[in-house]
Design an enzyme around this catalytic site. Structure first.
Site, PDB file in Angstrom:
ATOM      1  N   GLY A  28      82.338 -28.665 -43.913  1.00  3.11           N
ATOM      2  CA  GLY A  28      82.628 -28.681 -42.794  1.00  3.11           C
ATOM      3  C   GLY A  28      83.083 -30.180 -42.128  1.00  3.11           C
ATOM      4  O   GLY A  28      83.187 -31.045 -43.020  1.00  3.11           O
ATOM      5  N   HIS A  34      90.239 -32.819 -46.393  1.00  5.70           N
ATOM      6  CA  HIS A  34      90.080 -31.022 -46.370  1.00  5.70           C
ATOM      7  C   HIS A  34      91.448 -30.617 -45.975  1.00  5.70           C
ATOM      8  O   HIS A  34      91.852 -29.614 -46.619  1.00  5.70           O
ATOM      9  CB  HIS A  34      88.990 -30.708 -45.203  1.00  5.70           C
ATOM     10  CG  HIS A  34      87.862 -31.220 -45.371  1.00  5.70           C
ATOM     11  ND1 HIS A  34      86.939 -32.317 -44.810  1.00  5.70           N
ATOM     12  CD2 HIS A  34      86.766 -31.307 -46.452  1.00  5.70           C
ATOM     13  CE1 HIS A  34      86.017 -32.324 -45.191  1.00  5.70           C
ATOM     14  NE2 HIS A  34      85.527 -31.757 -45.965  1.00  5.70           N
ATOM     15  N   SER A 183      83.743 -37.261 -44.586  1.00  9.67           N
ATOM     16  CA  SER A 183      82.809 -36.849 -43.493  1.00  9.67           C
ATOM     17  C   SER A 183      81.692 -38.149 -43.241  1.00  9.67           C
ATOM     18  O   SER A 183      81.479 -38.300 -42.186  1.00  9.67           O
ATOM     19  CB  SER A 183      82.120 -35.446 -43.689  1.00  9.67           C
ATOM     20  OG  SER A 183      83.075 -34.494 -44.202  1.00  9.67           O
TER      21      SER A 183
HETATM   22  P1  AMP Z   1      82.915 -31.479 -48.820  1.00 14.06           P
HETATM   23  O1  AMP Z   1      82.953 -31.115 -47.194  1.00 14.06           O
HETATM   24  O2  AMP Z   1      82.861 -33.146 -48.618  1.00 14.06           O
HETATM   25  O3  AMP Z   1      82.087 -30.814 -49.643  1.00 14.06           O
HETATM   26  O4  AMP Z   1      84.384 -31.478 -49.382  1.00 14.06           O
HETATM   27  C1  AMP Z   1      84.913 -30.204 -49.423  1.00 14.06           C
HETATM   28  C2  AMP Z   1      86.310 -30.539 -50.401  1.00 14.06           C
HETATM   29  O5  AMP Z   1      86.955 -31.417 -49.657  1.00 14.06           O
HETATM   30  C3  AMP Z   1      85.758 -31.212 -51.676  1.00 14.06           C
HETATM   31  O6  AMP Z   1      86.605 -30.441 -52.906  1.00 14.06           O
HETATM   32  C4  AMP Z   1      86.158 -32.645 -51.641  1.00 14.06           C
HETATM   33  O7  AMP Z   1      86.508 -33.120 -52.873  1.00 14.06           O
HETATM   34  C5  AMP Z   1      87.500 -32.433 -50.625  1.00 14.06           C
HETATM   35  N1  AMP Z   1      87.519 -33.711 -50.040  1.00 14.06           N
HETATM   36  C6  AMP Z   1      86.913 -34.642 -49.389  1.00 14.06           C
HETATM   37  N2  AMP Z   1      87.418 -35.632 -48.904  1.00 14.06           N
HETATM   38  C7  AMP Z   1      88.644 -35.807 -49.551  1.00 14.06           C
HETATM   39  C8  AMP Z   1      89.716 -36.575 -49.527  1.00 14.06           C
HETATM   40  N3  AMP Z   1      89.672 -37.689 -48.735  1.00 14.06           N
HETATM   41  N4  AMP Z   1      90.833 -36.356 -50.197  1.00 14.06           N
HETATM   42  C9  AMP Z   1      91.078 -35.116 -50.965  1.00 14.06           C
HETATM   43  N5  AMP Z   1      89.859 -34.232 -50.734  1.00 14.06           N
HETATM   44  C10 AMP Z   1      88.769 -34.322 -50.088  1.00 14.06           C
END
Ligand code: AMP
Length: 273
Positions: A28, A34, A183
């Site tokens: 989230g 994302h 985040s």
């Molecule tokens: P999280 O909400 O941090 O668990 O991230 C969910 C997904 O979004 C994961 O696969 C992360 O690697 C991806 N993600 C988070 N930040 C980025 C970003 N800056 N660029 C690309 N993917 C991202």
């Protein structure tokens, strides 16, 4: 778009769903990083499903579970605007039962780099994804290279359990100044941003050096460390695309990874070479 709050609701929704499914698991507070994953899932599949779940099992007791940003209403709106078919926002008490079966991530992958600092992290990631993958039964699941080690851990789990899911790595989305979107950037104070961008700057420095023929880890890391000053480095590492440590860059088969503390905030970044 369906807003699903319990595993039962998701199971029922899934049973009646036809066509290919692209799945984007998230915690989230959705940002453009994302969104890039979600857009790809919508584009490449008949149905895109997003989960928004702040998974307590992937946080150690001393970590930032309690302060992690939560923006459920905004996240729902973003998913709806991007053409997602269903968003799954479970409650941890409903999603997990007490003393339930957990998954142990691959010991080699889960103990190095991120795993050295966060020893239980990847077990928590595999445990939640195992459940989510069984509920959603996607054809493809989208993960950001921002969390590169996670991609290797998840690919490994999917192969070991013979899950018929294609893991799709997606490029890192960055702010104009190069800072990888996260985040956790929300924790940074104004004056800390100029330190935070040093992570991507040091990776760019390494990229330039490599393009000019410098392939030795030792020399690259020295330059990167001087670029990172005064940021507190957790690790800088060079691995191949089997996620094994190497000493010399193999162009087309290498990744440089950094984790560092800017104030109290732990940031990660990496570069695929
Ligand atoms: P999280 O909400 O941090 O668990 O991230 C969910 C997904 O979004 C994961 O696969 C992360 O690697 C991806 N993600 C988070 N930040 C980025 C970003 N800056 N660029 C690309 N993917 C991202």
């Amino acid at each position: 778009m369906q807003i699903l709050k319990t595993s039962k609701e998701l199971l029922e929704f899934r049973q009646n769903l036809e066509g290919g499914i692209g799945f984007v698991p998230t915690m989230g507070a959705l940002h453009d990083g994302h969104k890039s994953l979600i857009k790809k899932a919508v584009l490449e599949n008949e149905n895109a499903i997003v989960s928004v779940f702040l998974n307590p099992k992937q946080f150690a007791p001393n970590e930032d579970l309690d302060t992690y940003p939560r923006k459920d209403e905004d996240d729902i709106k973003i998913c709806e605007d991007l053409g997602v078919k269903a968003v799954f926002l479970p409650n941890a008490d409903e999603f997990y039962s007490q003393d339930e079966t957990t998954i142990k991530a691959n010991p080699r992958l889960a103990s190095m780099l991120e795993g050295a600092t966060r020893p239980t992290h990847f077990d928590g990631v595999c445990t939640v994804l195992n459940k989510l993958f069984h509920l959603v039964r996607p054809n493809k699941a989208y993960f950001g290279k921002k969390d590169t080690q996670q991609i290797f851990v998840v690919k490994n789990m999917v192969e070991d359990f013979f899950l018929p899911i294609e893991i799709v790595p997606c490029e890192i989305v960055r702010a104009k100044d190069g800072l990888a979107l996260s985040s956790r950037n929300a924790y940074l104070k104004d004056e800390e941003f100029c330190e935070a961008i040093k992570l991507s700057r040091s990776l760019n420095k390494a990229k330039n050096l490599i393009e000019n023929g410098e392939l030795k880890k030792e020399n690259l890391f020295k330059e990167m460390m001087s670029c990172l000053e005064p940021v507190k480095i957790d690790y800088i590492a060079l691995v191949n695309r089997n996620f094994e440590a190497i000493d010399v860059v193999e162009p087309g088969n290498s990744i440089i990874l950094i984790a560092a503390y800017v104030g109290k905030t732990r940031l990660i970044d990496n570069l695929w070479i």
